[in-house]
Structures are given as structure tokens and as C-alpha cells.
Design a protein around this motif. Sequence first.
Motif, PDB file in Angstrom:
ATOM      1  N   VAL A 172      -4.421  -7.518 -18.874  1.00 26.15           N
ATOM      2  CA  VAL A 172      -4.915  -6.157 -19.097  1.00 26.15           C
ATOM      3  C   VAL A 172      -4.841  -5.870 -20.593  1.00 26.15           C
ATOM      4  O   VAL A 172      -4.162  -6.581 -21.333  1.00 26.15           O
ATOM      5  CB  VAL A 172      -4.084  -5.104 -18.339  1.00 26.15           C
ATOM      6  CG1 VAL A 172      -4.280  -5.225 -16.851  1.00 26.15           C
ATOM      7  CG2 VAL A 172      -2.611  -5.220 -18.683  1.00 26.15           C
ATOM      8  N   LEU A 212     -10.011   5.807 -21.658  1.00 28.17           N
ATOM      9  CA  LEU A 212      -9.131   6.246 -20.584  1.00 28.17           C
ATOM     10  C   LEU A 212      -8.668   7.679 -20.838  1.00 28.17           C
ATOM     11  O   LEU A 212      -8.738   8.533 -19.948  1.00 28.17           O
ATOM     12  CB  LEU A 212      -7.928   5.298 -20.477  1.00 28.17           C
ATOM     13  CG  LEU A 212      -6.872   5.697 -19.451  1.00 28.17           C
ATOM     14  CD1 LEU A 212      -7.450   5.745 -18.054  1.00 28.17           C
ATOM     15  CD2 LEU A 212      -5.686   4.746 -19.487  1.00 28.17           C
ATOM     16  N   GLY A 213      -8.235   7.955 -22.061  1.00 30.31           N
ATOM     17  CA  GLY A 213      -7.750   9.293 -22.382  1.00 30.31           C
ATOM     18  C   GLY A 213      -8.831  10.338 -22.177  1.00 30.31           C
ATOM     19  O   GLY A 213      -8.607  11.388 -21.566  1.00 30.31           O
ATOM     20  N   HIS A 273      -2.178  -8.291 -22.661  1.00 26.78           N
ATOM     21  CA  HIS A 273      -0.925  -8.845 -22.169  1.00 26.78           C
ATOM     22  C   HIS A 273      -1.048  -9.068 -20.670  1.00 26.78           C
ATOM     23  O   HIS A 273      -1.916  -8.493 -20.024  1.00 26.78           O
ATOM     24  CB  HIS A 273       0.245  -7.926 -22.500  1.00 26.78           C
ATOM     25  CG  HIS A 273       0.039  -6.513 -22.040  1.00 26.78           C
ATOM     26  ND1 HIS A 273      -0.736  -5.607 -22.747  1.00 26.78           N
ATOM     27  CD2 HIS A 273       0.463  -5.863 -20.944  1.00 26.78           C
ATOM     28  CE1 HIS A 273      -0.753  -4.456 -22.099  1.00 26.78           C
ATOM     29  NE2 HIS A 273      -0.043  -4.580 -20.991  1.00 26.78           N
ATOM     30  N   VAL A 275       0.198  -8.900 -16.757  1.00 31.45           N
ATOM     31  CA  VAL A 275       1.070  -8.223 -15.804  1.00 31.45           C
ATOM     32  C   VAL A 275       0.919  -8.954 -14.473  1.00 31.45           C
ATOM     33  O   VAL A 275      -0.019  -9.724 -14.294  1.00 31.45           O
ATOM     34  CB  VAL A 275       0.684  -6.734 -15.624  1.00 31.45           C
ATOM     35  CG1 VAL A 275       0.881  -5.973 -16.907  1.00 31.45           C
ATOM     36  CG2 VAL A 275      -0.735  -6.589 -15.136  1.00 31.45           C
ATOM     37  N   LEU A 333      -3.823   1.786  -8.225  1.00 31.19           N
ATOM     38  CA  LEU A 333      -3.694   2.828  -7.207  1.00 31.19           C
ATOM     39  C   LEU A 333      -3.396   4.175  -7.854  1.00 31.19           C
ATOM     40  O   LEU A 333      -3.916   5.204  -7.426  1.00 31.19           O
ATOM     41  CB  LEU A 333      -2.581   2.466  -6.225  1.00 31.19           C
ATOM     42  CG  LEU A 333      -2.989   1.621  -5.022  1.00 31.19           C
ATOM     43  CD1 LEU A 333      -1.758   1.204  -4.240  1.00 31.19           C
ATOM     44  CD2 LEU A 333      -3.936   2.386  -4.119  1.00 31.19           C
ATOM     45  N   GLY A 334      -2.553   4.160  -8.889  1.00 31.11           N
ATOM     46  CA  GLY A 334      -2.232   5.399  -9.588  1.00 31.11           C
ATOM     47  C   GLY A 334      -3.475   6.025 -10.191  1.00 31.11           C
ATOM     48  O   GLY A 334      -3.710   7.233 -10.069  1.00 31.11           O
ATOM     49  N   LEU A 335      -4.295   5.213 -10.835  1.00 28.94           N
ATOM     50  CA  LEU A 335      -5.514   5.731 -11.464  1.00 28.94           C
ATOM     51  C   LEU A 335      -6.510   6.205 -10.404  1.00 28.94           C
ATOM     52  O   LEU A 335      -7.148   7.251 -10.550  1.00 28.94           O
ATOM     53  CB  LEU A 335      -6.150   4.655 -12.346  1.00 28.94           C
ATOM     54  CG  LEU A 335      -5.349   4.294 -13.595  1.00 28.94           C
ATOM     55  CD1 LEU A 335      -6.005   3.149 -14.343  1.00 28.94           C
ATOM     56  CD2 LEU A 335      -5.202   5.494 -14.509  1.00 28.94           C
ATOM     57  N   ARG A 368      -9.920  -4.476 -25.128  1.00 26.34           N
ATOM     58  CA  ARG A 368     -10.546  -3.286 -25.699  1.00 26.34           C
ATOM     59  C   ARG A 368     -11.897  -3.645 -26.284  1.00 26.34           C
ATOM     60  O   ARG A 368     -12.012  -4.641 -26.983  1.00 26.34           O
ATOM     61  CB  ARG A 368      -9.656  -2.716 -26.794  1.00 26.34           C
ATOM     62  CG  ARG A 368      -9.032  -1.484 -26.283  1.00 26.34           C
ATOM     63  CD  ARG A 368      -8.108  -0.748 -27.167  1.00 26.34           C
ATOM     64  NE  ARG A 368      -7.167  -0.095 -26.267  1.00 26.34           N
ATOM     65  CZ  ARG A 368      -5.971  -0.558 -25.995  1.00 26.34           C
ATOM     66  NH1 ARG A 368      -5.528  -1.621 -26.575  1.00 26.34           N
ATOM     67  NH2 ARG A 368      -5.188   0.078 -25.144  1.00 26.34           N
ATOM     68  N   TRP A 388      -5.758   7.298  -7.530  1.00 30.55           N
ATOM     69  CA  TRP A 388      -5.210   8.546  -6.991  1.00 30.55           C
ATOM     70  C   TRP A 388      -5.624   9.733  -7.845  1.00 30.55           C
ATOM     71  O   TRP A 388      -6.019  10.780  -7.323  1.00 30.55           O
ATOM     72  CB  TRP A 388      -3.685   8.434  -6.933  1.00 30.55           C
ATOM     73  CG  TRP A 388      -3.003   9.688  -6.445  1.00 30.55           C
ATOM     74  CD1 TRP A 388      -2.855  10.095  -5.164  1.00 30.55           C
ATOM     75  CD2 TRP A 388      -2.389  10.695  -7.260  1.00 30.55           C
ATOM     76  NE1 TRP A 388      -2.189  11.288  -5.113  1.00 30.55           N
ATOM     77  CE2 TRP A 388      -1.884  11.680  -6.388  1.00 30.55           C
ATOM     78  CE3 TRP A 388      -2.195  10.855  -8.622  1.00 30.55           C
ATOM     79  CZ2 TRP A 388      -1.213  12.806  -6.852  1.00 30.55           C
ATOM     80  CZ3 TRP A 388      -1.534  11.975  -9.091  1.00 30.55           C
ATOM     81  CH2 TRP A 388      -1.042  12.938  -8.195  1.00 30.55           C
ATOM     82  N   PHE A 389      -5.577   9.542  -9.162  1.00 25.12           N
ATOM     83  CA  PHE A 389      -5.928  10.649 -10.054  1.00 25.12           C
ATOM     84  C   PHE A 389      -7.381  11.063  -9.852  1.00 25.12           C
ATOM     85  O   PHE A 389      -7.696  12.248  -9.740  1.00 25.12           O
ATOM     86  CB  PHE A 389      -5.692  10.254 -11.513  1.00 25.12           C
ATOM     87  CG  PHE A 389      -5.744  11.407 -12.459  1.00 25.12           C
ATOM     88  CD1 PHE A 389      -4.640  12.220 -12.634  1.00 25.12           C
ATOM     89  CD2 PHE A 389      -6.895  11.696 -13.171  1.00 25.12           C
ATOM     90  CE1 PHE A 389      -4.675  13.293 -13.499  1.00 25.12           C
ATOM     91  CE2 PHE A 389      -6.947  12.774 -14.037  1.00 25.12           C
ATOM     92  CZ  PHE A 389      -5.835  13.578 -14.205  1.00 25.12           C
ATOM     93  N   ALA A 391       1.914  -5.379 -10.009  1.00 23.89           N
ATOM     94  CA  ALA A 391       1.945  -4.262 -10.950  1.00 23.89           C
ATOM     95  C   ALA A 391       0.544  -3.721 -11.175  1.00 23.89           C
ATOM     96  O   ALA A 391       0.335  -2.504 -11.252  1.00 23.89           O
ATOM     97  CB  ALA A 391       2.554  -4.713 -12.271  1.00 23.89           C
ATOM     98  N   LEU A 435      -0.448  -1.478  -8.376  1.00 28.68           N
ATOM     99  CA  LEU A 435       0.224  -0.180  -8.441  1.00 28.68           C
ATOM    100  C   LEU A 435      -0.437   0.715  -9.497  1.00 28.68           C
ATOM    101  O   LEU A 435      -0.720   1.893  -9.248  1.00 28.68           O
ATOM    102  CB  LEU A 435       1.706  -0.401  -8.764  1.00 28.68           C
ATOM    103  CG  LEU A 435       2.637   0.734  -8.388  1.00 28.68           C
ATOM    104  CD1 LEU A 435       2.509   1.061  -6.910  1.00 28.68           C
ATOM    105  CD2 LEU A 435       4.080   0.365  -8.718  1.00 28.68           C
ATOM    106  N   MET A 436      -0.730   0.113 -10.663  1.00 23.37           N
ATOM    107  CA  MET A 436      -1.379   0.898 -11.722  1.00 23.37           C
ATOM    108  C   MET A 436      -2.752   1.360 -11.277  1.00 23.37           C
ATOM    109  O   MET A 436      -3.152   2.503 -11.492  1.00 23.37           O
ATOM    110  CB  MET A 436      -1.504   0.056 -12.994  1.00 23.37           C
ATOM    111  CG  MET A 436      -0.192  -0.224 -13.655  1.00 23.37           C
ATOM    112  SD  MET A 436      -0.402  -0.804 -15.333  1.00 23.37           S
ATOM    113  CE  MET A 436      -0.729  -2.507 -15.094  1.00 23.37           C
ATOM    114  N   LEU A 477      -9.474  10.932 -18.444  1.00 24.80           N
ATOM    115  CA  LEU A 477      -8.379  11.670 -17.818  1.00 24.80           C
ATOM    116  C   LEU A 477      -8.460  13.152 -18.178  1.00 24.80           C
ATOM    117  O   LEU A 477      -8.281  14.019 -17.320  1.00 24.80           O
ATOM    118  CB  LEU A 477      -7.029  11.089 -18.261  1.00 24.80           C
ATOM    119  CG  LEU A 477      -6.669   9.723 -17.693  1.00 24.80           C
ATOM    120  CD1 LEU A 477      -5.362   9.232 -18.282  1.00 24.80           C
ATOM    121  CD2 LEU A 477      -6.571   9.771 -16.179  1.00 24.80           C
TER     122      LEU A 477
END
Lengths: 274, 328
Positions: free
Chosen positions: B195, B299-300, B210, B212, B222-224, B198, B226-227, B216, B219-220, B303
Motif C-alpha cells: 500500500v 483520500l483526504g 510499504h 501490510v 472495511l473501515g473505509l 501515490r 464503512w465510512f 490488515a 480491516l483498513m 473524506l
Amino acid sequence: MKRKKDRLWPILGTVCLLCTTLLLFGFGWALKDAWAPSPGLALPSPTHSAPQSGGEWTSLPEIKAIAIGDSLTRGVGDVAGKGYVEDSLAQLSDSLGKPVRLNGNLAVSGLEAAGLDELLDGKAMQDAVAGADLVLLTIGGNDLFRASQQAGGSIAEGGGIDIELAKRRLPANEDKLKAVFAKLRSLNPNVRIAYVSLYNPFYELAPLRAPIASILADWNGSAAKLAEADGNMVVVPTVDLFQAQSARYLSSDHFHPNGAGYARIAVRVAQALN
Amino acid sequence: MRRDLELIRNETVKVWKKKRFAVIVLILLALVPVFVYAQMKIAQSSQGKYTDWRAELRQRIADNNNALTSDRIPEEWKKWRVALVQQLQYYLDRDVNPNTPNAVRFTNTFLQNAVGLFIPLMVLAVASDIVSSERAGGTIKMLLTRPVRRWRVLASKLVTLTMYVSLILVTTAAVSYLVSGLVFGYGGWREPVFVGFRLNGSDMDTSGVHAVTQGAYMLMQLGLVWFSAMTVAVIAFMVSVLVRSTAASLVTMMAAVISGSILANMASSWHSAKYLFNVNLDLSVYLQGSPPPIEGMTLGFSLVVLAVWAAAAIAVSFAVFTRQDILA
């Protein structure tokens, strides 16, 4: 009825709460990873190196071939998109009596010798060459013709090809070919290399016929010399295939072969290799 | 506080009784096996062709490079392919197979493809009628004649919605993992994924890359997801307050979500479209490092856009619900 309802809420409520917590945690982690990443997972250093091929073809159960180079190896101009590679390997397989497997056609349209040289510095290409028993190669057409074409002309009509420029650049271009051959050989000392030499796509254009023929003779001759010096390399001649009635074997762009043209090249390649 | 909990309990059980969640689980159980079967066919066909995943990857890189040499392909496609080629090259150079078949990889890919349409549609099944059904059924009068402030009633519904969105997402991931594991095996949690790719114009910046673990990554992701699902849910919640009929609110939201996925594919030159919520739903592109639908989106940025839309939707819902006359 009442008791069943009573059990539903504690379970459902807890599960939902746990799910929400988990997802919030994941969301937070994603944000942290995007803006303040931790060093990340340690990976085992890439130890893999492709098994070196080698030995006499007669002792191998299967010949592994790769194809590299420019649009001719890609098959540009063939309506079926096949080019010469698959056909020549199938014919080779028949005459050898053993399977010949294509381990990838890695040719890129428009590639020049310098570009191929650069690609061969990448690990992917190096592994591919190191693991092969046979390399099919075309390169140089773009160096000789595209690069000496002045802006504005249509390549189909031989337009804008600057003969003087092409002649002047010839020695430098031949050096680039030499560098490609040398790099292939250093990557795999045992691989057999078949270089499909260049033909004259402008044969029917009288003013260009003679000057281009002399440039091609020089180029193909120098390739042949390099191949002789190497010993395990063949140069497949194609010039004569596209002279008489060249229109029948060239595609509509008047530059690349068509299906029939590629079929003729395929026969030559298979013959040269066995 | 006790009374709030009672309200939430009441709402949660009410949604459960309507069998909305059961329908969603049934849909998942019917559809996921179809995708698993398709994926299995793809894996089988490439297995026969290549001896080694590296050879397959090399071929994919070469094929994409060839497509890039054509002048006729559109600029956005080129960008997408350049990014893909550079990522594949990165994997190949580090000798990491990006396509090992396993249930975790399948689930990650499934979530990636589901975030734009599939998951929003399932969220809408709950969100679109959480208020309007009360109106349609006339039960809203019962609800509001209790000695509870109106905003508390609405807040309890919002909390309930949040809980169901979470439940739906975790269930989606779980069903996808359990079903695909039957075919691909349940391993793969610790396999590496890169991940932090850029895009810099047409070039890929790999300095921040890097590795992951796939676990992991899931999970990341799923978090995104979810948002973005919460944003859809909250906007649907607002529509559900504004519109009397459940059907109308469902259709409105479906149209918005679907038009977002169409716009994301065609509006790359209409730059101000990036302020629409439905173009920003696919947050997983940032995790993957593929080009966003419209240039300049990060991403920012996405969001913030989603958060602003969600906050506005909540504000409108409460303002309208606390003042509106209830006629029936």
C-alpha cells in the motif's frame, strides 16, 4: 414470545456494537496508514532467481521459448493478431517432436534497440531470458525507419524518410544491436537466439528501393557477423520474402506484414532453428 | 440515558422484525457463490497457460505496455494502465505474487468491487424506510405521542441505522470469506500487500510504499467502506425524513448512487463533479493506489466531501423532523 424477544436484543445489540467498534478501528488504522505509516512488514529479500536453462535441446523434455522485441514480434498488421511467433513454435515443435512452450510474448510495439536494452536491465526481463531455452527477437525497424522519418510524411508512402540521416545513423544503430545481443548472451550463456532480420517495406517505391536496400544489406550483414561470432545465434533472412508482390504480404499500413506475410516468416524461423 | 437505550432497543428490534437483514443475508448467500465460481474459472484458465505466476505477470505487463503505445486509447485509460503496470512491476521486482488465490484475497477484491454499488444498495434496504415507513404505516403518531422529545426519537433511529450498517458490512465480509474459502482455502491472512502507491501526474511515486498483511488490508478497507456506506445511509436517512413514501425515497437514493458510478466513469474532464458525494464513494482506490475518478481527488479530499455531505444531511433531517407537522 416475551422471552424470545428478551434474548434477541442483548445478542443483537452486542454484535452490532462489536461490529461498529471493529470498523471504526479499521477506519482509524486506514487513516493512520495513509498519513503516518509505520515501517511496514519485513519481507524476505527476493531470493528467487529463475532456474538457468541449459543443455542441449535434445536432452530437454520441453523447450521454453520467449519472444521479445518490437511490433513484428507482437504481430501488428496481422488481422488475427497472431504474428509469426505461435506458428513458428508450433512448426518447430512438430519437427523436434517435443513440446515447445511460449513463456510469454513480451514484445512492445514501437520499441527501439535502446529501449529493449533498457528493458533488459529490469529484473522481470532478466528472469525471463535466464529461464528460456530459445529467444525469438525482432528489433531495429523502428531505429532505421521511424527514427529517420521527418515529421509530416506518411510512412506508408515512404514519406519523409531521410535516407542521408538513416545512413549517417547506421553505425550507431548497429552498435545498439550489438549491445542488445551482448546483453542477452550475458544474461543466459546457453540460450539459442533467433533474430528475425529486416525486410524492405518500401520495395515498391522505386526512388527508395536502392538506397534502403543498401542500408538493410549493411544492417542484416552486421547482424549475421555478430551471430557467427556468437555461435549459438541464427539470423533469419526475410528480405526476399517481401520483394516480388510485396503488396500481397504487407498489411494495409504498407509497413508491417499481414497474416500471410507472418506465415512466411514463421516457416523461415522454424527452418532456421532445426 | 436509560430511556435512550430503550428507544434504540425498540428501533433495533423493529428493523429486525421487518426481516430486512434476513433478506440481505439471503441476497449475499445467493450472489457470492456466483462470483466465487467466476473467479475459480478465471484462475483455472490462467493456470493452464502459464508455468509460473511470474511469467503471467510479465505477460500482463507487456500487454499493458502495448496498449499504451496506441494513440487511440483515451487519456484516463492510459493513466490507469500506467499505474497498473508500475504496480505489477513493483510486485514482480520484490518477488511477491499479487494474485495468490485464497479467501482473504477474494474478500478484499469483492469489497473493492462492491463499494460503489452493491454495498450502498444493501445499506439502502434498511436506511430508506427507517423513517418513512413509520409515516406510511401511521405508527409515527404513536411514536411521537410518547413523552420523549422528537430529536431523541430521531437520534435513536440514527444510532440504529449505524449499528445495522456495521452489521451488514461485517456480514458481507464474513459471507464472502466463508463461501470463497470452500474453493480457495481459508488461508492468506498473513500474505503481504503493498500500500502507499501515490500517483504523481502520470508517474507512480513508490517512496511511501510499504507492505501490510492481507488481514490488515481487509480491516483498513472495511473501515473505509464503512465510512462511505455511512454517508450513503445518512443521506438516505434524510431523504426518508423528507419523502413520505418508502418507494420514492428508495428510488431517489438508487438513482443518486447509480448516477455516481456512471459519472465516475465519464466525467473525468468535468472537474467540479468531484464535489458530489456519489463520485467519492469508492474510497478503496486510494488504498489500492489506482487513479481516482477525477484528477486532484485524494483520500483526504474524499473524506472531507463525504463528511460535509453527511453532516448536512443530519442537520437537515433533525431540522425538518423536529418542526414538521404530522398529518395522517
